[in-house]
Write an enzyme that holds these catalytic residues in place. Structure first.
Site, PDB file in Angstrom:
ATOM      1  N   HIS A   1       0.850  -1.195   0.000  1.00 50.91           N
ATOM      2  CA  HIS A   1       0.000   0.000   0.000  1.00 50.91           C
ATOM      3  C   HIS A   1       0.884   1.243   0.000  1.00 50.91           C
ATOM      4  O   HIS A   1       2.108   1.162   0.047  1.00 50.91           O
ATOM      5  CB  HIS A   1      -0.969   0.008   1.201  1.00 50.91           C
ATOM      6  CG  HIS A   1      -0.358   0.340   2.529  1.00 50.91           C
ATOM      7  ND1 HIS A   1      -1.094   0.725   3.628  1.00 50.91           N
ATOM      8  CD2 HIS A   1       0.941   0.373   2.945  1.00 50.91           C
ATOM      9  CE1 HIS A   1      -0.282   0.959   4.652  1.00 50.91           C
ATOM     10  NE2 HIS A   1       0.941   0.750   4.274  1.00 50.91           N
TER      11      HIS A   1
ATOM     12  N   CYS B   1       5.881   6.651   3.884  1.00 55.12           N
ATOM     13  CA  CYS B   1       4.671   5.857   3.614  1.00 55.12           C
ATOM     14  C   CYS B   1       3.951   6.340   2.360  1.00 55.12           C
ATOM     15  O   CYS B   1       3.096   5.630   1.818  1.00 55.12           O
ATOM     16  CB  CYS B   1       3.708   5.931   4.805  1.00 55.12           C
ATOM     17  SG  CYS B   1       4.326   5.090   6.257  1.00 55.12           S
TER      18      CYS B   1
ATOM     19  N   HIS C   1       4.945   0.213  -0.691  1.00 61.42           N
ATOM     20  CA  HIS C   1       5.774  -0.575   0.214  1.00 61.42           C
ATOM     21  C   HIS C   1       4.874  -1.675   0.782  1.00 61.42           C
ATOM     22  O   HIS C   1       3.658  -1.590   0.672  1.00 61.42           O
ATOM     23  CB  HIS C   1       6.369   0.287   1.340  1.00 61.42           C
ATOM     24  CG  HIS C   1       5.332   0.901   2.221  1.00 61.42           C
ATOM     25  ND1 HIS C   1       4.677   2.075   1.916  1.00 61.42           N
ATOM     26  CD2 HIS C   1       4.812   0.488   3.407  1.00 61.42           C
ATOM     27  CE1 HIS C   1       3.809   2.363   2.874  1.00 61.42           C
ATOM     28  NE2 HIS C   1       3.866   1.416   3.790  1.00 61.42           N
TER      29      HIS C   1
ATOM     30  N   ASP D   1      -4.545 -10.713   0.509  1.00 58.00           N
ATOM     31  CA  ASP D   1      -3.215 -11.317   0.472  1.00 58.00           C
ATOM     32  C   ASP D   1      -2.552 -11.165  -0.894  1.00 58.00           C
ATOM     33  O   ASP D   1      -3.158 -11.464  -1.929  1.00 58.00           O
ATOM     34  CB  ASP D   1      -3.332 -12.802   0.833  1.00 58.00           C
ATOM     35  CG  ASP D   1      -1.984 -13.433   1.073  1.00 58.00           C
ATOM     36  OD1 ASP D   1      -1.072 -12.742   1.580  1.00 58.00           O
ATOM     37  OD2 ASP D   1      -1.837 -14.631   0.750  1.00 58.00           O
ATOM     38  N   HIS D   2      -1.327 -10.683  -0.895  1.00 56.42           N
ATOM     39  CA  HIS D   2      -0.540 -10.470  -2.120  1.00 56.42           C
ATOM     40  C   HIS D   2      -1.204  -9.500  -3.090  1.00 56.42           C
ATOM     41  O   HIS D   2      -1.022  -9.592  -4.305  1.00 56.42           O
ATOM     42  CB  HIS D   2      -0.202 -11.799  -2.815  1.00 56.42           C
ATOM     43  CG  HIS D   2       0.862 -12.568  -2.098  1.00 56.42           C
ATOM     44  ND1 HIS D   2       0.650 -13.174  -0.884  1.00 56.42           N
ATOM     45  CD2 HIS D   2       2.160 -12.797  -2.399  1.00 56.42           C
ATOM     46  CE1 HIS D   2       1.754 -13.756  -0.478  1.00 56.42           C
ATOM     47  NE2 HIS D   2       2.695 -13.537  -1.373  1.00 56.42           N
TER      48      HIS D   2
ATOM     49  N   HIS E   1       3.816  -4.809   3.796  1.00 57.19           N
ATOM     50  CA  HIS E   1       3.815  -5.232   5.198  1.00 57.19           C
ATOM     51  C   HIS E   1       3.411  -6.697   5.279  1.00 57.19           C
ATOM     52  O   HIS E   1       2.665  -7.195   4.432  1.00 57.19           O
ATOM     53  CB  HIS E   1       2.818  -4.428   6.026  1.00 57.19           C
ATOM     54  CG  HIS E   1       3.132  -2.980   6.131  1.00 57.19           C
ATOM     55  ND1 HIS E   1       4.138  -2.487   6.926  1.00 57.19           N
ATOM     56  CD2 HIS E   1       2.575  -1.909   5.530  1.00 57.19           C
ATOM     57  CE1 HIS E   1       4.182  -1.178   6.806  1.00 57.19           C
ATOM     58  NE2 HIS E   1       3.247  -0.791   5.969  1.00 57.19           N
TER      59      HIS E   1
HETATM   60 NI    NI Z   1       2.634   1.076   5.390  1.00 59.07          NI
END
Ligand code: NI
Length: 128
Positions: free
Chosen positions: A7, A26, A32, A72-73, A34
């Protein structure tokens, strides 16, 4: 449960300067990622035949179908229908997940809390 996703935090109504001032790295254009950990707590009374408030296999299936398979992914800014209208902060993600889950539980079982970890030091917890 667990999911990996990309995101960025970026408000399109603001200038680039203001986005970087508020969100820092961010807001980086090229995203990037998580490793998110999600904890879902339900409440109710134990069933007299099973002793369960809810069969956890069923909860896992619901979570897989309504949440994990969609996040997911994927890219949370682009790929997820239920996040289309929000900046995908952990706060907004957790509220959207709550809305996805709230009407899916068996009779007599209520959603109590969702906790979503973005990093080991950053999480949100939501009680509806
Ligand atoms: Ni983030």
């Amino acid at each position: 449960m667990h999911f990996n996703a990309a995101h960025k935090l970026y408000n399109p109504a603001w200038s680039e300067e203001k986005n970087f001032e508020v969100f820092g790295k961010c807001a980086n254009h090229n995203w990037h990622g998580h490793n998110f950990d999600i904890y879902v707590t339900v409440k109710g009374s134990p069933d007299e035949h099973t002793g369960f408030v809810m069969d956890l296999k069923r909860l896992k299936l619901i979570l897989d179908e309504k949440v994990i398979s969609k996040l997911d992914h994927n890219n949370l800014n682009i790929d997820v229908d239920f996040l289309n209208d929000v900046i995908p902060s952990i706060e907004n993600i957790i509220i959207a997940i709550w809305d996805q889950l709230k009407d899916t539980l068996p009779e007599g079982v209520e959603l109590h809390a969702i906790k979503l970890y973005e990093t080991e030091n950053q999480y949100a917890e939501y009680f509806g």
